[in-house]
Design an enzyme around this catalytic site. Structure first.
Site, mmCIF file in Angstrom:
data_model
loop_
_atom_site.group_PDB
_atom_site.id
_atom_site.type_symbol
_atom_site.label_atom_id
_atom_site.label_comp_id
_atom_site.label_asym_id
_atom_site.label_seq_id
_atom_site.Cartn_x
_atom_site.Cartn_y
_atom_site.Cartn_z
ATOM 1 N N ASP A 65 -6.549 -6.707 4.218
ATOM 2 C CA ASP A 65 -7.639 -6.051 3.498
ATOM 3 C C ASP A 65 -8.590 -7.103 2.933
ATOM 4 O O ASP A 65 -9.804 -7.045 3.119
ATOM 5 C CB ASP A 65 -7.062 -5.192 2.361
ATOM 6 N N LYS A 112 2.739 -15.381 3.036
ATOM 7 C CA LYS A 112 2.929 -16.153 1.803
ATOM 8 C C LYS A 112 4.421 -16.458 1.711
ATOM 9 O O LYS A 112 5.107 -16.083 0.746
ATOM 10 C CB LYS A 112 2.426 -15.311 0.605
ATOM 11 N N ASP A 136 -12.508 -8.580 4.592
ATOM 12 C CA ASP A 136 -13.788 -8.559 3.871
ATOM 13 C C ASP A 136 -14.412 -9.954 3.862
ATOM 14 O O ASP A 136 -15.618 -10.118 4.052
ATOM 15 C CB ASP A 136 -13.597 -8.095 2.412
ATOM 16 N N TYR A 181 0.817 -1.210 0.000
ATOM 17 C CA TYR A 181 0.000 0.000 0.000
ATOM 18 C C TYR A 181 0.854 1.265 0.000
ATOM 19 O O TYR A 181 0.406 2.311 -0.443
ATOM 20 C CB TYR A 181 -0.902 0.032 1.245
ATOM 21 N N ASP A 234 -3.418 -18.268 1.062
ATOM 22 C CA ASP A 234 -4.442 -18.944 0.248
ATOM 23 C C ASP A 234 -5.182 -19.983 1.084
ATOM 24 O O ASP A 234 -6.410 -20.099 1.036
ATOM 25 C CB ASP A 234 -3.831 -19.565 -1.026
HETATM 26 C C1 IPM Z 1 -10.413 -0.831 3.720
HETATM 27 C C2 IPM Z 1 -10.642 -0.296 2.329
HETATM 28 C C3 IPM Z 1 -9.452 0.575 1.943
HETATM 29 C C4 IPM Z 1 -8.200 -0.291 2.010
HETATM 30 C C5 IPM Z 1 -9.576 1.246 0.575
HETATM 31 C C6 IPM Z 1 -10.849 2.031 0.435
HETATM 32 C C7 IPM Z 1 -8.380 2.113 0.274
HETATM 33 O O1 IPM Z 1 -10.833 -1.344 1.448
HETATM 34 O O2 IPM Z 1 -10.322 -0.024 4.667
HETATM 35 O O3 IPM Z 1 -10.328 -2.037 3.874
HETATM 36 O O4 IPM Z 1 -7.895 -1.011 1.042
HETATM 37 O O5 IPM Z 1 -7.526 -0.260 3.028
HETATM 38 MG MG MG Z 2 -10.934 -3.260 2.355
#
Ligand code: IPM
Ligand code: MG
Length: 355
Positions: free
Chosen positions: A246, A190, A250, A140, A222
């Site tokens: 990240d 990884k 999710d 990042y 993975d």
């Molecule tokens: C998160 C989001 C952000 C990230 C994006 C919007 C830059 O997906 O906070 O997880 O990737 O960190």
């Molecule tokens: Mg995210």
């Protein structure tokens, strides 16, 4: 006590969900005898519209003058296309993380008892894990480049780098949190491919010797993605680098079936912590009193716990949320077909009434 809270309401449903969270904070203040002062800070797409950049000058300083930051959501399709970093809402998010030194991102994913049916998994309903995501390093923040080559056309690169120091401080956070929970830590990397991961693993193993009371394991990313949907109950605290975190956070949030319920905390060593719901700005339902304010309200609970060391206040909020869910109240995102649906404001009101 007096606390000064920076409010970054942001875009889309941000202002609505922060609005309800503020009312909950005030109710807690009244009940427990605290004063909360709020400072509005412009950031994200709304800042692009107002002053031409998503991260206006002085944003970090204004936040640093507060005891904690509460963020709603930033971004939306309206600002999605610019190549100018100043005109992209995400720039603001990455900048504030970096400028405030918020290197540890705690993302709990727990299945709330009242919503077990929302979990899309058939078997394992015993989900209560915490992802500890490194937030200010890795790909990042590495050097980005784009250039013409002679024979392969245009080429782009993003550098992923991690230092021993960066790994050690997030690793420690992982072990410390594991000690406060069920003393289990999975470190995701990884290492079969990436040099950054081999360094990561080396340092995690060194730390593991300092925490013999914590059951430690390495998991390849993975495999971690697969295990999360196969048997999420095996995980408790999961520590990992920025991009893996990240993606996995999710995934973890989705298996609880209700991304509208999940809070997060981003903390460093000195600066104020930043608290925000995991969900985005949901522009499709913005301004319609449809958004679920619970993730933001639970983010306030995390703020009380991690920034202010007020566990009783945090618990009061979490119990109020569970009580309202147990009574069957649902916003649209967590309602089953045919169930009665309530709006953002009503959900906030019901939660306050339980306090
Ligand atoms: C998160 C989001 C952000 C990230 C994006 C919007 C830059 O997906 O906070 O997880 O990737 O960190
Ligand atoms: Mg995210």
């Amino acid at each position: 006590m007096n606390y000064k809270i920076a409010l970054i309401k942001g875009d889309g449903i941000g202002p609505e969900v922060v609005g309800e969270a503020v009312k909950v904070m005030d109710a807690i203040g009244e009940k427990f005898g605290h004063q909360f002062e709020y400072v509005d800070i412009l950031m994200g797409g709304c800042a692009i519209d107002a002053v031409g950049k998503s991260y206006p000058d002085g944003t970090a300083e204004k936040c640093r003058a507060c005891d904690a930051v509460l963020l709603g959501a930033v971004g939306g399709p309206k600002w999605g296309h610019s190549t100018d970093p100043d005109k992209r809402p995400e720039t603001a998010l990455l900048s504030i993380r970096k400028d405030l030194g918020l290197y540890a991102n705690l993302r709990p994913a727990a299945l709330r008892p009242a919503l077990a049916e929302s979990c899309p998994l058939k078997n394992d309903k015993n989900i209560d894990l915490m992802i500890v995501r490194e937030l200010t390093g890795g790909v990042y923040f590495g050097k980005r480049d784009r250039y013409q080559t002679e024979d392969r056309g245009e080429e782009a690169s993003d550098l992923m780098a991690y230092s021993e120091k960066e790994i050690e401080r997030i690793g420690r956070r992982g072990f410390e949190l594991a000690r406060l929970r069920s003393k289990k830590l999975a470190s995701v990397d990884k290492a079969n491919v990436l040099e950054t991961s081999r360094l990561w693993r080396q340092i995690m193993h060194r730390l593991a010797e300092e925490y013999p009371d914590v059951a430690y394991e390495d998991v390849l990313v993975d495999n971690a993605a697969m295990q999360l949907v196969r048997d999420p109950g095996q995980f408790d605290v999961v520590v990992t680098e920025n991009m893996f975190g990240d993606i996995l956070s999710d995934e973890a949030s989705m298996i609880t079936g209700s991304i509208g319920l999940l809070p997060s905390a981003s903390i460093g060593d000195t600066a104020p912590g930043l608290y925000e719901p995991i969900h985005g700005s949901a522009p499709d339902i913005a301004g319609q009193d449809k958004a679920n304010p619970i993730a933001t309200i639970l983010s306030v609970a995390m703020m009380f716990r991690y920034s202010f060391d007020l566990p009783a206040e945090a618990k009061a909020i979490e119990e109020a949320v569970d009580a309202v869910l147990n009574e069957g109240w649902r916003t649209a995102d967590i309602a089953k077909p045919g169930e009665e649906v309530i709006g953002t404001v009503k959900m906030g009101e019901l939660i306050r009434a339980k306090l």
